[in-house]
Design a protein around this motif. Sequence first.
Motif, PDB file in Angstrom:
ATOM      1  N   ARG A 147       0.554  -1.020  -0.029  1.00 10.38           N
ATOM      2  CA  ARG A 147      -0.030  -0.084   0.056  1.00 10.38           C
ATOM      3  C   ARG A 147       0.937   1.312  -0.218  1.00 10.38           C
TER       4      ARG A 147
ATOM      5  N   SER B 241       2.049   1.637  -3.510  1.00  8.54           N
ATOM      6  CA  SER B 241       1.212   2.166  -4.590  1.00  8.54           C
ATOM      7  C   SER B 241       0.653   3.812  -4.152  1.00  8.54           C
ATOM      8  N   LYS B 242       0.662   4.147  -3.015  1.00  9.39           N
ATOM      9  CA  LYS B 242       0.294   5.619  -2.520  1.00  9.39           C
ATOM     10  C   LYS B 242       1.578   6.499  -3.122  1.00  9.39           C
TER      11      LYS B 242
ATOM     12  N   ASP C 204       1.877   6.551  -6.881  1.00  7.33           N
ATOM     13  CA  ASP C 204       0.473   7.589  -7.368  1.00  7.33           C
ATOM     14  C   ASP C 204       0.720   9.175  -7.120  1.00  7.33           C
ATOM     15  N   GLN C 205       1.916   9.562  -6.481  1.00  9.49           N
ATOM     16  CA  GLN C 205       2.210  11.109  -6.217  1.00  9.49           C
ATOM     17  C   GLN C 205       3.162  11.387  -7.113  1.00  9.49           C
TER      18      GLN C 205
ATOM     19  N   ASP D 232       5.403  11.994 -10.735  1.00  7.38           N
ATOM     20  CA  ASP D 232       5.109  12.620 -12.369  1.00  7.38           C
ATOM     21  C   ASP D 232       5.649  11.548 -13.089  1.00  7.38           C
TER      22      ASP D 232
ATOM     23  N   HIS E 246       0.042   0.847 -18.350  1.00  8.24           N
ATOM     24  CA  HIS E 246       0.337   2.144 -17.861  1.00  8.24           C
ATOM     25  C   HIS E 246       1.503   2.006 -17.087  1.00  8.24           C
TER      26      HIS E 246
ATOM     27  N   ARG F 284       2.553   3.875 -14.987  1.00  8.09           N
ATOM     28  CA  ARG F 284       2.738   3.873 -13.265  1.00  8.09           C
ATOM     29  C   ARG F 284       2.337   2.392 -12.821  1.00  8.09           C
ATOM     30  N   LEU F 285       1.540   1.604 -13.324  1.00 10.35           N
ATOM     31  CA  LEU F 285       1.388   0.281 -13.026  1.00 10.35           C
ATOM     32  C   LEU F 285       2.658  -0.421 -13.078  1.00 10.35           C
TER      33      LEU F 285
ATOM     34  N   LYS G 278       5.216   0.555 -10.474  1.00 13.18           N
ATOM     35  CA  LYS G 278       4.829   0.113  -9.347  1.00 13.18           C
ATOM     36  C   LYS G 278       5.249  -1.486  -9.060  1.00 13.18           C
TER      37      LYS G 278
END
Length: 508
Positions: free
Chosen positions: A33, A36-37, A40-41, A43, A60, A62-63, A66
């Motif tokens: 978690r 992920s958090k 997500d922040q 760029d 994506h 971002r995926l 992660k």
Amino acid sequence: MGGKVVFKEYDPDQLTFLPYKLEELVPQGHPVRIVSKVVDQVDVKPINRKYKGGGASSFHPRLMLKLLIYGYLTNTYSSRKLEEQAQQNVHFMWLLGMKKPDHNTINRFRSEKLSGVLKQFFSQIVQLLVAEGIVSLKEAVFTDGTKIESAANRYTFVWGKSIKHNKEKIKSQLDELWKYAQTLAGEERLDTSPTTFTEVNAERVKQTIASINAALAEQEDVDPKVKQKLKYAQKHWTENLKKYDQQEKLLGERNSYSKTDPDATFMRMKEDHMLNGQLKPAYNLQISTQEQFILNYSLHQTSTDYQTLPSHIDGYEALYDTLPKAVVADAGYGSDENYCILEQKGIEAYIKYNIFDKEQKEGIKDFSNDSLHYNQQENYLTCPMGQRMQHIGDGQRITTSGYVQIVSRYQAANCHNCPMRGVCHRSAGNRVVEINHSLRKHKQAAKERLNTDQGIKYRKRRPADVEPVFAQLKHNHGFRRFLLKGMSKTEVEIGLLSIAHNLRKWKA
């Protein structure tokens, strides 16, 4: 007798009224978690620019980021293992929203899309730590280095000295063949090329061999061994010299590289399972830490730490547009160049020099160069017996990094019959010493700084701040060898490892 044994009901085929939600299977506060958090922040536009339009849709960025960061956080470094985790591990499945990228997609993203841009995400995450008040970019940082083995084959050496030796050998043999041809055929049969070869290149060797062959073509009493050597030279020397030129370009300023990973340099490793001091292809990893968080990392092809500090500090400034208040490091970084650079940048250098620890225990030796009193106004030294040592000239030394040092030479007027001569020096004439005044000044300043209350605190803190990070990465999390080859790809691996370390510690 005991009571009846009762087992809990077990039926793997039992149906549930509602399917489980993955959200319910991931505890609050779990590291996945946190990953992920945080991701997500950040760029991800720098990665987006690397994608071309058209064709099939892509996962994506971002995926994928992660997936890799959480993979490195859980010691899952292989793309095939990451593919497997995405299909089987509940935490990965939750993180990816049940998406299942294959190992080729994972590897391409890591090798291509993150190359050259990952450090931007690393710095964004460090800035989040700064915003939380966990670290400060303007306070002291603790710098150290370690060698990490390359994925290259360990026995594919290319040595700079060997290339130089082979070129010298060709030059010497070519000179012998030329002189033999002159003796046998006469100079009038040869062209006007010089009779000695200061340097050789593929084209010149080719032309010279052709000239020798032409001059000896009509001679009947040519030594068979010479014919054999000429035949070998004609077949191999030109191609060999082309190969040596290419190898020297790959070497650059280094003295070795690996054929299977040309960016890797052969270095001596502390983790030597064979216990024979064997050289292995490796990279020199430098990190700067604070509170055991990594604030900066850089990868280098040189095995000596002192040569890495200037570019490492430049990298820090480029990342954050600021500089730390102080740099704390061991004696491996104590050079005139490093002291000068940090002084120019306004950074306090809490860096030991090579004999600092010895001086702390034993003091300065009575007859060492550093013990000699220097009169700056009149530019002379005073020997242990009180005799003046006059300045006799200055010279230059250029380090392997290209830094120019000014070295001053001083000579005693008369050492004859001096009762201290045997312990003072053993040269035949009067004692001559060489002094780098810039280094001497910096060493004295470093010594005073390291012995202040603040300096003693930093010296005690350094091994407890930066060294445990290497222990975490290499021993606790098993990252002793790169999976990928080449500087750009290994830098991505170190970036992922550094981000994972910071998030793991943030959670802890």
